[in-house]
Design a protein around this motif. Sequence first.
Motif, PDB file in Angstrom:
ATOM      1  N   LEU A 129       0.365  -1.268   0.048  1.00 51.35           N
ATOM      2  CA  LEU A 129       0.429  -0.434  -0.069  1.00 51.35           C
ATOM      3  C   LEU A 129       0.530   1.144   0.151  1.00 51.35           C
ATOM      4  O   LEU A 129       2.202   1.712   0.754  1.00 51.35           O
ATOM      5  CB  LEU A 129      -0.683  -0.068   1.394  1.00 51.35           C
ATOM      6  CG  LEU A 129      -2.360  -1.155   1.480  1.00 51.35           C
ATOM      7  CD1 LEU A 129      -2.875  -0.999   2.245  1.00 51.35           C
ATOM      8  CD2 LEU A 129      -3.225  -0.733   0.202  1.00 51.35           C
ATOM      9  N   PRO A 130       0.365   2.655  -0.915  1.00 50.27           N
ATOM     10  CA  PRO A 130       1.562   3.670  -0.572  1.00 50.27           C
ATOM     11  C   PRO A 130       0.892   4.462   0.524  1.00 50.27           C
ATOM     12  O   PRO A 130       0.282   3.850   1.358  1.00 50.27           O
ATOM     13  CB  PRO A 130       0.872   4.123  -2.017  1.00 50.27           C
ATOM     14  CG  PRO A 130      -0.881   3.718  -2.429  1.00 50.27           C
ATOM     15  CD  PRO A 130      -0.121   2.072  -2.012  1.00 50.27           C
ATOM     16  N   GLU A 131       1.527   5.407   0.892  1.00 56.02           N
ATOM     17  CA  GLU A 131       2.005   5.981   2.011  1.00 56.02           C
ATOM     18  C   GLU A 131      -0.069   6.530   2.745  1.00 56.02           C
ATOM     19  O   GLU A 131      -0.213   6.882   3.696  1.00 56.02           O
ATOM     20  CB  GLU A 131       2.345   7.220   2.811  1.00 56.02           C
ATOM     21  CG  GLU A 131       2.922   7.663   2.992  1.00 56.02           C
ATOM     22  CD  GLU A 131       3.875   8.553   4.013  1.00 56.02           C
ATOM     23  OE1 GLU A 131       3.782   9.121   4.834  1.00 56.02           O
ATOM     24  OE2 GLU A 131       4.680   8.435   2.820  1.00 56.02           O
ATOM     25  N   ASN A 132      -0.399   7.237   1.363  1.00 59.30           N
ATOM     26  CA  ASN A 132      -1.467   7.390   1.093  1.00 59.30           C
ATOM     27  C   ASN A 132      -2.386   7.542   0.502  1.00 59.30           C
ATOM     28  O   ASN A 132      -2.432   8.285  -1.063  1.00 59.30           O
ATOM     29  CB  ASN A 132      -1.865   9.306   0.843  1.00 59.30           C
ATOM     30  CG  ASN A 132      -2.567  10.007   1.390  1.00 59.30           C
ATOM     31  OD1 ASN A 132      -3.699   9.978   0.904  1.00 59.30           O
ATOM     32  ND2 ASN A 132      -2.622  11.023   2.024  1.00 59.30           N
ATOM     33  N   PRO A 133      -3.636   6.099  -0.202  1.00 56.64           N
ATOM     34  CA  PRO A 133      -3.782   5.318  -0.716  1.00 56.64           C
ATOM     35  C   PRO A 133      -4.959   5.962  -1.680  1.00 56.64           C
ATOM     36  O   PRO A 133      -5.143   6.256  -2.707  1.00 56.64           O
ATOM     37  CB  PRO A 133      -4.655   4.790  -0.122  1.00 56.64           C
ATOM     38  CG  PRO A 133      -3.834   3.976   0.922  1.00 56.64           C
ATOM     39  CD  PRO A 133      -3.786   5.326   1.756  1.00 56.64           C
ATOM     40  N   THR A 134      -5.754   7.170  -0.873  1.00 58.17           N
ATOM     41  CA  THR A 134      -6.645   8.388  -1.365  1.00 58.17           C
ATOM     42  C   THR A 134      -5.296   9.177  -2.057  1.00 58.17           C
ATOM     43  O   THR A 134      -5.670   8.864  -3.632  1.00 58.17           O
ATOM     44  CB  THR A 134      -7.226   8.867  -0.473  1.00 58.17           C
ATOM     45  OG1 THR A 134      -7.966   8.129   0.160  1.00 58.17           O
ATOM     46  CG2 THR A 134      -8.578   9.931  -0.959  1.00 58.17           C
ATOM     47  N   ALA A 135      -4.785  10.440  -2.184  1.00 58.42           N
ATOM     48  CA  ALA A 135      -3.742  10.482  -2.826  1.00 58.42           C
ATOM     49  C   ALA A 135      -3.357   9.838  -3.692  1.00 58.42           C
ATOM     50  O   ALA A 135      -3.272  10.362  -4.869  1.00 58.42           O
ATOM     51  CB  ALA A 135      -2.290  11.307  -1.801  1.00 58.42           C
ATOM     52  N   TRP A 136      -3.030   8.701  -3.888  1.00 56.09           N
ATOM     53  CA  TRP A 136      -2.357   8.066  -4.924  1.00 56.09           C
ATOM     54  C   TRP A 136      -3.339   7.809  -5.820  1.00 56.09           C
ATOM     55  O   TRP A 136      -3.284   7.790  -7.107  1.00 56.09           O
ATOM     56  CB  TRP A 136      -1.901   6.792  -4.237  1.00 56.09           C
ATOM     57  CG  TRP A 136      -1.161   5.749  -5.664  1.00 56.09           C
ATOM     58  CD1 TRP A 136       0.134   5.830  -5.616  1.00 56.09           C
ATOM     59  CD2 TRP A 136      -1.592   5.200  -6.170  1.00 56.09           C
ATOM     60  NE1 TRP A 136      -0.006   4.870  -6.691  1.00 56.09           N
ATOM     61  CE2 TRP A 136      -0.628   4.498  -6.969  1.00 56.09           C
ATOM     62  CE3 TRP A 136      -3.415   4.800  -6.582  1.00 56.09           C
ATOM     63  CZ2 TRP A 136      -0.646   3.710  -7.871  1.00 56.09           C
ATOM     64  CZ3 TRP A 136      -3.556   3.881  -7.912  1.00 56.09           C
ATOM     65  CH2 TRP A 136      -2.461   2.990  -8.152  1.00 56.09           C
ATOM     66  N   LEU A 137      -4.509   7.161  -5.814  1.00 56.22           N
ATOM     67  CA  LEU A 137      -5.540   7.252  -6.722  1.00 56.22           C
ATOM     68  C   LEU A 137      -5.960   8.767  -7.729  1.00 56.22           C
ATOM     69  O   LEU A 137      -6.082   8.647  -8.275  1.00 56.22           O
ATOM     70  CB  LEU A 137      -6.770   7.330  -5.632  1.00 56.22           C
ATOM     71  CG  LEU A 137      -7.338   5.363  -5.141  1.00 56.22           C
ATOM     72  CD1 LEU A 137      -7.931   5.100  -4.249  1.00 56.22           C
ATOM     73  CD2 LEU A 137      -7.243   4.566  -6.531  1.00 56.22           C
ATOM     74  N   TYR A 138      -5.837  10.230  -6.792  1.00 58.76           N
ATOM     75  CA  TYR A 138      -6.342  10.573  -7.244  1.00 58.76           C
ATOM     76  C   TYR A 138      -5.258  10.912  -8.036  1.00 58.76           C
ATOM     77  O   TYR A 138      -5.471  11.821  -8.898  1.00 58.76           O
ATOM     78  CB  TYR A 138      -6.307  12.111  -6.027  1.00 58.76           C
ATOM     79  CG  TYR A 138      -7.547  12.041  -4.811  1.00 58.76           C
ATOM     80  CD1 TYR A 138      -8.122  11.176  -5.597  1.00 58.76           C
ATOM     81  CD2 TYR A 138      -8.045  13.411  -4.322  1.00 58.76           C
ATOM     82  CE1 TYR A 138      -9.663  10.525  -4.831  1.00 58.76           C
ATOM     83  CE2 TYR A 138      -9.216  13.415  -3.585  1.00 58.76           C
ATOM     84  CZ  TYR A 138     -10.176  12.162  -3.705  1.00 58.76           C
ATOM     85  OH  TYR A 138     -11.262  12.099  -3.563  1.00 58.76           O
ATOM     86  N   THR A 139      -3.904  10.883  -7.663  1.00 60.09           N
ATOM     87  CA  THR A 139      -2.788  11.419  -8.864  1.00 60.09           C
ATOM     88  C   THR A 139      -2.585  10.630  -9.731  1.00 60.09           C
ATOM     89  O   THR A 139      -2.513  11.148 -11.065  1.00 60.09           O
ATOM     90  CB  THR A 139      -1.194  11.309  -7.852  1.00 60.09           C
ATOM     91  OG1 THR A 139      -1.691  12.282  -6.646  1.00 60.09           O
ATOM     92  CG2 THR A 139      -0.452  11.324  -8.819  1.00 60.09           C
ATOM     93  N   VAL A 140      -2.912   9.564  -9.804  1.00 62.70           N
ATOM     94  CA  VAL A 140      -3.184   8.247 -11.113  1.00 62.70           C
ATOM     95  C   VAL A 140      -4.662   8.816 -11.888  1.00 62.70           C
ATOM     96  O   VAL A 140      -4.546   9.359 -12.599  1.00 62.70           O
ATOM     97  CB  VAL A 140      -2.766   7.227 -10.612  1.00 62.70           C
ATOM     98  CG1 VAL A 140      -3.755   6.422 -11.808  1.00 62.70           C
ATOM     99  CG2 VAL A 140      -2.093   6.575  -9.942  1.00 62.70           C
ATOM    100  N   ALA A 141      -5.283   9.733 -11.329  1.00 64.81           N
ATOM    101  CA  ALA A 141      -6.409  10.165 -12.166  1.00 64.81           C
ATOM    102  C   ALA A 141      -6.425  10.759 -12.960  1.00 64.81           C
ATOM    103  O   ALA A 141      -6.469  11.136 -14.106  1.00 64.81           O
ATOM    104  CB  ALA A 141      -7.882   9.472 -11.069  1.00 64.81           C
TER     105      ALA A 141
END
Length: 412
Positions: A54-66
């Motif tokens: 898991l990344p450190e901040n999963p939600t932020a990871w999703l936003y960045t990738v999106a």
Amino acid sequence: MKQTELIPHLFRTEYRKIVSVLCKLFGIEHIEVAEDIVSDTFLLASELWGLKGLPENPTAWLYTVAKNKTKDYLKRNSLFAQTISKGIKRNATISEEIEIDLSVKNINDSQLAMIFVVCNPCNPPEAQIGLALNLLCGFGVDEIAYAFLTNKNVIYKRLQRAKEKLRTEKIKIEQPTLSEINDRLSPVLMTLYLLFNEGYYSSNQDVTLRKDLCLEAMRLTYLLIENEQTNKPFSNALLSLMCFHSSRFDSRLNENGETILYQDQDTDLWNQELIAKGEYFLNQASQGNKISKYHLEAGIAYWHTIKTDTKEKWGNILQLYNQLLLIEYSPIAALNRTYALAKANGKKEAIIEAEKIKLTDNHLYHSLLGELYTDIDNTKAISHFQNALTLAKSTTDKMLISNKILECRQLI
């Protein structure tokens, strides 16, 4: 939270937010593009997080990738970029990069705009609810089919027709004006009301209560209240009603998932915090000089949170039902009124009123008459309970009615 639990959780909470922002960015005619980008984002997450953790901040990871996937799509698809980015960058120079704003404010604004699009009366109510579950709540086709007790092909076609209707009507995804709010808030509230009811009185044969549907309806209604333009008395009355009903969630089913009737519920399990919130929103709803079905149903639900069983309580409930039936007659509301009538004025008067309704093909009608005839004419009570058993669909309803038949037979 483990990865196997986290990704479904984030899909439910974040999918709808990103889709709303991208739909607002691209326009209603490109809903599928927005959905594909977000679905690809979650697919990549399930693959990479399984390999790398898991990344450190999963939600932020999703936003960045999106965001990156959106930009890549615009660069890759020249036709899309020419038609869409022209609108996106109408006030920008060609060299400026498109900004995908996933701030809390823009997410909330986008979701509010999407509520008014999804609940547009150009589609029938069942299609509006399906779109609300899909686009606003992040429910998949299988989940929606499960909620409505139908197969996924029916739901898929219903959603596709509803989306196509929004395209052909050229419905814009934008913050509604004050006049649009006044004109269209009523169908929006009705859709959220029906969504809550589908969870609270689930039509599924094996599930009496769908808390997830109820909570989503409450979340979307709260979005209306958070916005100054849509924070209207009717919106507050609806959320009040939802809070009062939700306060008794934990007392409605036993450990085996069987329904517990109101008079048999453990009042210590009623959620006092939700009751207090219901009272707060009901007070907010009292502003203005108009009264709606939501006000009256919230009032009825409020009195049901009063633990003491008094004549005053049932007299107030009876009067609220009388007003409700004048505003909007419903056979089920009339049926519920007869229960309050029995508590306030006695069973014999209630039986006369109940039998006038003649809902002979509804198990609730026969269940109520079975209750009313118990101790007055137990043979008739059993007959009505047996009719109810034949008409009931859910397993829990059938178990409850079967127990009532056994209890009545012991009285003969």
